[in-house]
Design an enzyme around this catalytic site. Sequence first.
Site, mmCIF file in Angstrom:
data_model
loop_
_atom_site.group_PDB
_atom_site.id
_atom_site.type_symbol
_atom_site.label_atom_id
_atom_site.label_comp_id
_atom_site.label_asym_id
_atom_site.label_seq_id
_atom_site.Cartn_x
_atom_site.Cartn_y
_atom_site.Cartn_z
ATOM 1 N N TYR A 51 1.103 -1.578 -0.044
ATOM 2 C CA TYR A 51 0.362 0.358 -0.058
ATOM 3 C C TYR A 51 0.762 1.220 0.148
ATOM 4 C CZ TYR A 51 -4.268 -2.896 0.750
ATOM 5 O OH TYR A 51 -4.611 -3.737 0.252
ATOM 6 N N GLN A 52 1.954 1.400 -0.447
ATOM 7 C CA GLN A 52 2.913 2.354 -0.959
ATOM 8 C C GLN A 52 3.677 3.209 0.617
ATOM 9 O OE1 GLN A 52 -0.219 2.289 -4.245
ATOM 10 N NE2 GLN A 52 1.525 3.524 -5.111
ATOM 11 N N LYS A 81 -17.697 -6.944 1.628
ATOM 12 C CA LYS A 81 -15.989 -7.875 2.331
ATOM 13 C C LYS A 81 -16.208 -6.929 3.645
ATOM 14 C CE LYS A 81 -11.006 -6.709 1.296
ATOM 15 N NZ LYS A 81 -10.921 -4.614 0.646
ATOM 16 N N GLN A 82 -16.685 -5.754 3.876
ATOM 17 C CA GLN A 82 -16.116 -4.879 5.464
ATOM 18 C C GLN A 82 -17.619 -3.721 5.835
ATOM 19 O OE1 GLN A 82 -13.597 -2.879 2.650
ATOM 20 N NE2 GLN A 82 -13.630 -1.617 4.425
ATOM 21 N N GLU A 99 -15.643 -2.594 -0.416
ATOM 22 C CA GLU A 99 -14.595 -2.809 -1.916
ATOM 23 C C GLU A 99 -15.576 -3.496 -2.838
ATOM 24 O OE1 GLU A 99 -10.651 -1.803 -0.913
ATOM 25 O OE2 GLU A 99 -10.632 0.255 -0.710
ATOM 26 N N TRP A 106 -7.967 6.256 4.202
ATOM 27 C CA TRP A 106 -8.893 7.058 4.916
ATOM 28 C C TRP A 106 -8.500 6.633 6.528
ATOM 29 C CZ3 TRP A 106 -14.214 4.379 6.909
ATOM 30 C CH2 TRP A 106 -14.100 2.932 6.032
ATOM 31 N N ASP A 107 -8.243 5.588 6.189
ATOM 32 C CA ASP A 107 -7.712 4.753 7.407
ATOM 33 C C ASP A 107 -7.155 6.130 8.750
ATOM 34 O OD1 ASP A 107 -7.857 2.895 5.640
ATOM 35 O OD2 ASP A 107 -6.305 1.517 6.317
#
Lengths: 789, 789
Positions: free
Chosen positions: B333-334, B596-597, B481, B339-340
């Site tokens: 994730y670079q 997913k979540q 997502e 938004w986390d």
Amino acid sequence: MYQLTDSIYTTNSWNIKNKKVDKDQIINNGSIFLIGNGYMGYRGTLAEWNFDQYVGCFITDTYDKADNKWKELCNAPNPLYTKLKIGGESLSVFNNEIREHNVQLDLRHGVFKRSTVLKTKDNIEVQIESERFASLANLHLLPMKYSIFADKACNVKIKTGIDGRVWDLHGKHLEKYKTFEEDGLLSVQTFTKEKGIELDVVTKRIFPEDIKFNYTLNKTHNSIYEVLEFNIKKGEKFTFYNIASIYSSNDVEKPLKNARVNCEESYVTSYINLKKENNKLWDELWKDIDIKIQNDPINQTALRFNLYQNIIATPMHSQKLPIGARGLSCQAYQGAAFWDQEIFNLPMYLFTRPEIAKNLLIYRFNTLGGAKDKAIKLGYEGAFYAWISGKTGQELCPSYFFKDVLSGREIHNHFNDWQIHVSPDIAYTVWYYYKVTGDFKFIIDYGAEIIFEVARFLYSHSYYKMDKGRFEFIRLLGPDEYHENIDNNAYTNYLSKSVLEIAIKIYYKMNRENKKKLERIMDRIDLKEKEIIDWEKMKENLYLPEINNKNKLIEQFDGYFDYEDTTPHILKKRLLDPDEYWGWPNGVAVETQVIKQADVIQLFCINNAFDRSVMEKNYEYYEARTQHGSSLSPSAYAIIAAKVGLKGEAFDFFKDSLFIDLDNKNKSISGGTFIGGIHTAACGAAWQIVVKGFAGMEILSGGILFKPHIPKRWESFTFKIKYMDQKFRVQINHKNIIINSLKNNDHFVYFTISDQRYKVNTGSSKIIDYRKDERQVKEWSNADGGKKQ
Amino acid sequence: MYQLTDSIYTTNSWNIKNKKVDKDQIINNGSIFLIGNGYMGYRGTLAEWNFDQYVGCFITDTYDKADNKWKELCNAPNPLYTKLKIGGESLSVFNNEIREHNVQLDLRHGVFKRSTVLKTKDNIEVQIESERFASLANLHLLPMKYSIFADKACNVKIKTGIDGRVWDLHGKHLEKYKTFEEDGLLSVQTFTKEKGIELDVVTKRIFPEDIKFNYTLNKTHNSIYEVLEFNIKKGEKFTFYNIASIYSSNDVEKPLKNARVNCEESYVTSYINLKKENNKLWDELWKDIDIKIQNDPINQTALRFNLYQNIIATPMHSQKLPIGARGLSCQAYQGAAFWDQEIFNLPMYLFTRPEIAKNLLIYRFNTLGGAKDKAIKLGYEGAFYAWISGKTGQELCPSYFFKDVLSGREIHNHFNDWQIHVSPDIAYTVWYYYKVTGDFKFIIDYGAEIIFEVARFLYSHSYYKMDKGRFEFIRLLGPDEYHENIDNNAYTNYLSKSVLEIAIKIYYKMNRENKKKLERIMDRIDLKEKEIIDWEKMKENLYLPEINNKNKLIEQFDGYFDYEDTTPHILKKRLLDPDEYWGWPNGVAVETQVIKQADVIQLFCINNAFDRSVMEKNYEYYEARTQHGSSLSPSAYAIIAAKVGLKGEAFDFFKDSLFIDLDNKNKSISGGTFIGGIHTAACGAAWQIVVKGFAGMEILSGGILFKPHIPKRWESFTFKIKYMDQKFRVQINHKNIIINSLKNNDHFVYFTISDQRYKVNTGSSKIIDYRKDERQVKEWSNADGGKKQ
């Protein structure tokens, strides 16, 4: 003799012929050599064949779902089945030596002929001759003549009757077969699985009285045959006639009885006379519809083949039935109508037999209920016409149309919910019908309601972008089906604006001239005056993808130009499987500028408001990126190429379009789904390429414009058009356009040629040198009629 | 000793330990035993390892693109590399017999310890001990202590230095290596490929003076080592210290010089003292952040592990850097923020160290330029924050994130263009910061501009539906997502409405109280009064998916309930490959209700305006359909389960969330992309589950509400919070909540417990029996502050 393709030739520009039995071509030739009459389509197969060779007789108005698969037209039991044994040896074009084989379709009268000479193991040469047609005079009737002839005396066994072993694409549709013989008639009564539609086939065979034979009746659960055994002498010809009739319970209350009566009555009339009745009607049709080309017999034949296929695909007899995307040639695309009907098939009729065009539009009126249901179901108002429309107008298009051949998973295509342009296509065509016929009664009785409901739908589908102060259409598919989920498709947006203009125009015209009738419509569909004001606002503020000042390009949809700029050729190399679908959701074309078919170019075919230079630049740009993966594509490019003066390219696309079926260039399977059969839209478009493209015809507010671009190779071409109930013959050569107002006309019509208006009086002719001026005359052909730049 | 997982245990609830060398767990343990300080993250690997064992030391603010792949943080050459030979035999935990092995992470002070006893072929038992920490007092410093000890006299060869053989996820980032020794310092100078960022590692090794050794310097193009050979006696311990320092040209102008000076200065300070400085700062942090649980040492440890990871992931020292989604544990994730950061990581700081929360929000202010660029690029106005945000706020999220593992083709995911909720997430958190701190100066200096630009973006993104008279958001991804291209996501729409309210509120408040400053902002960002009126209109008419009257459910997005209702379990069976991505465009979950979540449930975590019964019904419905394929999911379910009184389920989800990394339940690869490493969002969420879930804390307009649901197993739990600059210790047992206002406070604060408001004065305590009343107190925690039903 002129060779059209490797295997198909013509002898007189009115027929197509084939000499080979090529197993790989059986499925295509079955479509190409199709006979039909708009009620039924009987495939060009041999009498001794069955489902293995894709035998089919598709009956209109029999939409039914088989085995919980797709809803589609039914294939009737085959009443022409005839199988031959000579000296106990079963004859077959696959097993016996073929000494001669000829299959012919007479396009002028819709007659299929077959002549085959086979050699038996015992060295007997047997000639089989047969002929059949689907009567245009008696739509339920399917007469056949069958003869045999041998070069030696021999024992003959003929098994002939109604054969249930026919081709089905998606499951077996028929059940509860009842097979019986009564009063010399063979009957198969059957019912569809889903709806219980009764579909009955009755046949009467007329055997020669001078030959004695053993007769047996042979029945299976779905077939019934008569078996004749006899001896014939050398050179003796044995001929029998077969009069078959097919009815469904959607045609009449008692289909079996009707089929029987039809058979018995027709049997009294001789085969020859039945044929005469049929031929007469065909002659009359061709008088109006035929286009004559001087000096190009191959394309002349191919053109007639296309017009022929457009004719036999059309339920001319009905106001309740559509033209299937594959006509009645097979079950692909469910025997149902797409936007093809209005934009591709219908214009030929509009200018030659407007009553047929009217029938097709009344069909759309009759299916408003389905369109309104669909709109409600998807959260809209008004009429959202089915992407695939059968009898009721309920959406037949499956959500899962193609398959991802790599994973085997179904693809959720969005033809049925995102491809909204079908509604404005229909509304636009309703108005086009009025512009050509002047029949405002039709608008009052049918058209206004269609157009109002479509305008209503468009309004409810649109979004207003507050920050930009404009209406937009979001999440669309345009005509180019490789790009789903796109916004502001040029074709859809421009066309929708035209339809809003039309709706407003009709409203105010009726408000002035037919106020009571308008009120009745408004009352019936609960239309409020406020809605007309809404439409006006939307019309004024609907976003139209602009013509770029510099390069004159119109972007097909928002962001199209940002996609990878590549070619179909390069994309083809990226395929992991040749049968992969190129489009949604992750086919090779999705994120590129490669398009399946004409989209902006299709817009130009409908909307004449664009400058020649705009058409030219867009033609150049989009053509290079078009895969022509749809049979709807070449015709649009042909028309626009002609209009911008690219005669060579226009002619090439014309030929591409004419030969789509004859050449069988389009693949039968895409993304795991059978999409073969006759491409009737291209057939209808053939007429348009000639008249709108090569003759450059446009409808002005009060007359007709021609701007010819005759193909170099032709000496001249001639066609008829009907405009405001006046018939004209138009002939175009490399210098002149000759317009003849036909005898029974009752008023003059204005023709615009090279910017000059000519009045052509009743019964008179005008010869006009159209080369004088190359300047363009621009005008809207749809809503406004006023001149626009 | 308490076993946390199969292989990890604790001895004092402040450490985690591991005794096994399990090859399969090397990549996970490297993340779990990570040390760091928000500037660097050094993976929990052994000194003798290299890229094969995923050695990494990731340096903040070194975003660079390698080999034209993804932009991500760089991994510095490893200055702690130390490899041992005994009697010529190279020692390895993979090849030698392991007599004892202990790896330990001291959570309290961020110290990694390792002790291994290996047996050589010659039967010598060699003990290796090492210890290291990334100093919290000197962020560039990475000190290590390394000892060996053998049970027999032996020859020892130690190769130690800066090793270039480190792990890279997407290509090699560094080039132009310069390796040299000067003044006893080893240096590796290097530059990143894309931006030419200089990244330098300097190390000083302090060898014991009492042992004589042969010394060689060993260099390769990217590494430099000191090689020492000497003999030790039986039982003699050889210890050396290593002081490493890392700087990049983004930290200082002359990184090499700075690293050298840092090394030299630190070397003067003894290792012991460096450690003391570090420990002191850690102790202070824990004083504020720690949560103490009575009677649950396993979860106590796991909780601290999560808080620890949240701490070391955070660039506490900077206002210009984000928290990476995987912290500094790897390059996945670079190394950049999602938004986390605001919704998961930040609240822990907001209530304990608000200055760190403020830094993180100033980072968002500093990246407004990137957010505005992104908005313009995508056709919007205002600030559309990057989905993956590095230093500049330019979008780092690749358009092609996952791969279709079946076809090998890249998937065009739309995280970066359709997942708009990141902007309102940030704007909401800005206001949340103000609500907790009362720091309106921050709003004036930074927050207002963020919020105005986000409101502007939301307005420009929205569509107005004329026929329905409402604003809508079209083509979104919500937090869940697996469903891309959806409309009116409940989470996004509700949150956006809150942000519009906040923007309007700030405008009017500043208009009254800080007019000049407002004018300056409006001038700077060219904000017109008309826009505020637009926002008001939008706020009033923004469509919010309603609570269904009957079943109380909120539809996650338009049409969600029409999708196939199935379970993650069933979907799993439909996978053709276990690594398949479940989402867009045609994963197994796309056309189902499996998510997913948490999405609607996540909304409840942010917006307290929903009735308990609504939360309960939605919890039940959505939980059954949630795959928890995201580490962000269990925490939201834990919080809402606690809030609706489902203590058991809340506790289960709490544990699930705590053990995401410890258990390594989440898969490291999805759709062909490595997504392993520490799930910092879940780490930050751990604090929230306890305080917002089990303590039931909500921020009211003038005070704090607690509605505790303590897990059955716990006797009590204690945490600190800071509110309006006042510190409180809160202890909750099964009966009472005990609130202590700490010494240095200067004003009272209202606490609401069981619908009753209590004033807690400076330095005083309140013991309140919270069981009295189970009624709910409802209030908006964000914009309005007024009571709403």
